[in-house]
Design a protein around this motif. Structure first.
Motif, mmCIF file in Angstrom:
data_model
loop_
_atom_site.group_PDB
_atom_site.id
_atom_site.type_symbol
_atom_site.label_atom_id
_atom_site.label_comp_id
_atom_site.label_asym_id
_atom_site.label_seq_id
_atom_site.Cartn_x
_atom_site.Cartn_y
_atom_site.Cartn_z
ATOM 1 N N TRP A 117 51.636 20.018 40.582
ATOM 2 C CA TRP A 117 52.814 21.082 40.970
ATOM 3 C C TRP A 117 54.053 20.107 39.855
ATOM 4 O O TRP A 117 55.041 20.902 39.257
ATOM 5 C CB TRP A 117 53.148 20.582 42.209
ATOM 6 C CG TRP A 117 52.325 21.125 43.115
ATOM 7 C CD1 TRP A 117 51.240 20.220 43.998
ATOM 8 C CD2 TRP A 117 52.348 22.476 43.884
ATOM 9 N NE1 TRP A 117 50.803 21.313 44.671
ATOM 10 C CE2 TRP A 117 51.065 22.980 44.638
ATOM 11 C CE3 TRP A 117 52.905 23.648 42.636
ATOM 12 C CZ2 TRP A 117 50.528 24.260 44.755
ATOM 13 C CZ3 TRP A 117 52.637 24.843 43.868
ATOM 14 C CH2 TRP A 117 52.382 25.134 44.418
ATOM 15 N N GLY A 118 53.677 19.150 39.185
ATOM 16 C CA GLY A 118 54.178 18.446 38.223
ATOM 17 C C GLY A 118 53.959 19.737 36.712
ATOM 18 O O GLY A 118 55.598 20.072 36.288
ATOM 19 N N GLN A 119 53.534 20.230 36.258
ATOM 20 C CA GLN A 119 53.193 20.599 35.049
ATOM 21 C C GLN A 119 53.750 22.134 36.381
ATOM 22 O O GLN A 119 54.536 23.286 34.723
ATOM 23 C CB GLN A 119 51.609 20.638 35.245
ATOM 24 C CG GLN A 119 50.746 19.454 35.216
ATOM 25 C CD GLN A 119 49.579 19.913 34.684
ATOM 26 O OE1 GLN A 119 49.248 21.003 34.038
ATOM 27 N NE2 GLN A 119 48.455 19.008 35.175
ATOM 28 N N LEU A 120 53.328 22.917 37.067
ATOM 29 C CA LEU A 120 54.053 24.154 36.925
ATOM 30 C C LEU A 120 55.723 24.107 37.208
ATOM 31 O O LEU A 120 56.409 25.375 36.892
ATOM 32 C CB LEU A 120 53.523 24.597 38.687
ATOM 33 C CG LEU A 120 54.025 26.173 39.155
ATOM 34 C CD1 LEU A 120 53.574 26.623 38.206
ATOM 35 C CD2 LEU A 120 53.694 26.248 40.868
ATOM 36 N N ILE A 121 56.147 22.917 37.719
ATOM 37 C CA ILE A 121 57.722 22.561 37.443
ATOM 38 C C ILE A 121 58.288 23.028 36.181
ATOM 39 O O ILE A 121 58.680 23.188 36.034
ATOM 40 C CB ILE A 121 57.903 21.455 38.657
ATOM 41 C CG1 ILE A 121 57.925 21.676 39.856
ATOM 42 C CG2 ILE A 121 59.617 21.101 38.300
ATOM 43 C CD1 ILE A 121 57.797 20.695 40.854
ATOM 44 N N ALA A 122 57.338 22.343 35.524
ATOM 45 C CA ALA A 122 57.835 21.748 34.320
ATOM 46 C C ALA A 122 57.324 23.248 33.159
ATOM 47 O O ALA A 122 58.740 23.366 32.360
ATOM 48 C CB ALA A 122 56.852 20.790 33.488
ATOM 49 N N GLY A 124 58.350 26.493 34.755
ATOM 50 C CA GLY A 124 59.170 27.104 35.206
ATOM 51 C C GLY A 124 60.706 26.791 34.794
ATOM 52 O O GLY A 124 61.781 27.278 34.368
ATOM 53 N N LEU A 125 60.369 25.354 34.283
ATOM 54 C CA LEU A 125 61.340 24.451 33.850
ATOM 55 C C LEU A 125 62.113 25.659 32.418
ATOM 56 O O LEU A 125 63.202 25.554 32.040
ATOM 57 C CB LEU A 125 61.648 23.472 33.719
ATOM 58 C CG LEU A 125 63.018 22.797 34.989
ATOM 59 C CD1 LEU A 125 62.206 21.441 35.486
ATOM 60 C CD2 LEU A 125 63.696 23.456 35.671
ATOM 61 N N THR A 166 63.686 21.205 28.827
ATOM 62 C CA THR A 166 62.831 20.929 29.961
ATOM 63 C C THR A 166 62.868 19.287 29.923
ATOM 64 O O THR A 166 62.510 18.161 31.328
ATOM 65 C CB THR A 166 61.898 21.204 29.847
ATOM 66 O OG1 THR A 166 62.116 23.237 29.798
ATOM 67 C CG2 THR A 166 60.663 21.317 30.720
ATOM 68 N N ILE A 170 63.060 17.002 33.376
ATOM 69 C CA ILE A 170 62.099 15.844 34.123
ATOM 70 C C ILE A 170 62.333 13.882 33.819
ATOM 71 O O ILE A 170 61.871 13.971 34.578
ATOM 72 C CB ILE A 170 60.702 16.043 33.276
ATOM 73 C CG1 ILE A 170 60.625 17.516 32.818
ATOM 74 C CG2 ILE A 170 59.519 14.682 33.483
ATOM 75 C CD1 ILE A 170 59.010 18.246 32.339
ATOM 76 N N TRP A 173 64.434 13.596 36.784
ATOM 77 C CA TRP A 173 64.385 14.138 37.736
ATOM 78 C C TRP A 173 63.281 12.457 38.167
ATOM 79 O O TRP A 173 63.376 11.774 39.482
ATOM 80 C CB TRP A 173 63.178 15.156 37.777
ATOM 81 C CG TRP A 173 61.849 15.288 39.171
ATOM 82 C CD1 TRP A 173 62.150 15.052 40.995
ATOM 83 C CD2 TRP A 173 60.767 15.757 38.750
ATOM 84 N NE1 TRP A 173 61.141 15.480 40.680
ATOM 85 C CE2 TRP A 173 60.465 16.242 40.010
ATOM 86 C CE3 TRP A 173 60.245 16.979 38.160
ATOM 87 C CZ2 TRP A 173 58.977 16.252 40.535
ATOM 88 C CZ3 TRP A 173 58.743 17.212 38.019
ATOM 89 C CH2 TRP A 173 57.874 17.156 39.308
#
Length: 176
Positions: A117-122, A124-125, A166, A170, A173
């Motif tokens: 999920w962290g990779q997916l957010i990265a 997407g960002l 990005t 992160i 965040w």
């Protein structure tokens, strides 16, 4: 009186792009080993290919070795993007995706470890910053235009700025 600008030719059909990609090893690199030939969102497909390639490389390489691969890929990408754009006759063709590949490698290399999920957010960002081009990314995109070494660097540079943005998000965040 300003010099007339040559009109860019329309992009070649996809079957011609495949042939073009295989006609020179640097074309293969610049077009993300085929991921840039996607009919839909080649930048996103190139970024996804880069994400997958990073996960595979991470299984075999140390962090230092990944850093060396990324550094070498930046130089290789600058050369490949310069030559491929010149051969295509377009200063920043959408099918050139090596800039997205290397940029997502930088994001993942500096932000890992992260779960899916962290990779997916990265991911997407990065896609947001690269596609929407807010503030500094838009500035970077407009800074180096044209053909030759300057244009090849420009193809890479705005994606590096998008990767930096990005990483800032992160870091913020994680800080809060």
């Amino acid at each position: 009186m300003p010099e007339p600008q040559p009109h860019a030719p329309p992009p070649p059909p996809r079957y011609s792009l495949r042939r073009f990609m295989l006609s020179h090893p640097l074309h293969l690199v610049a077009l993300g080993f085929g991921s840039g030939l996607s009919r839909f969102a080649p930048g996103t497909v190139g970024t996804a290919w880069g994400w997958l390639a990073y996960l595979v490389m991470q299984m075999w390489l140390t962090q230092a070795q990944l850093g060396l691969v990324i550094a070498g890929s930046l130089v290789l990408g600058w050369i490949a993007c310069t030559i491929t754009a010149r051969h295509m006759g377009v200063s920043d063709p959408g099918s050139i995706v090596w800039d997205e590949v290397v940029a997502i490698w930088i994001v993942l290399w500096l932000a890992m470890p992260m779960g899916f999920w962290g990779q997916l957010i990265a991911f997407g960002l990065f896609r947001f910053f690269d596609a929407a081009k807010p503030g500094p990314v838009k500035w970077a995109d407009q800074l180096f235009k044209g053909f030759g070494w300057r244009g090849g660097f420009g193809i890479m540079f705005d994606d590096l700025v998008a990767a930096f943005c990005t990483l800032l998000v992160i870091a913020f965040w994680r800080w809060i």
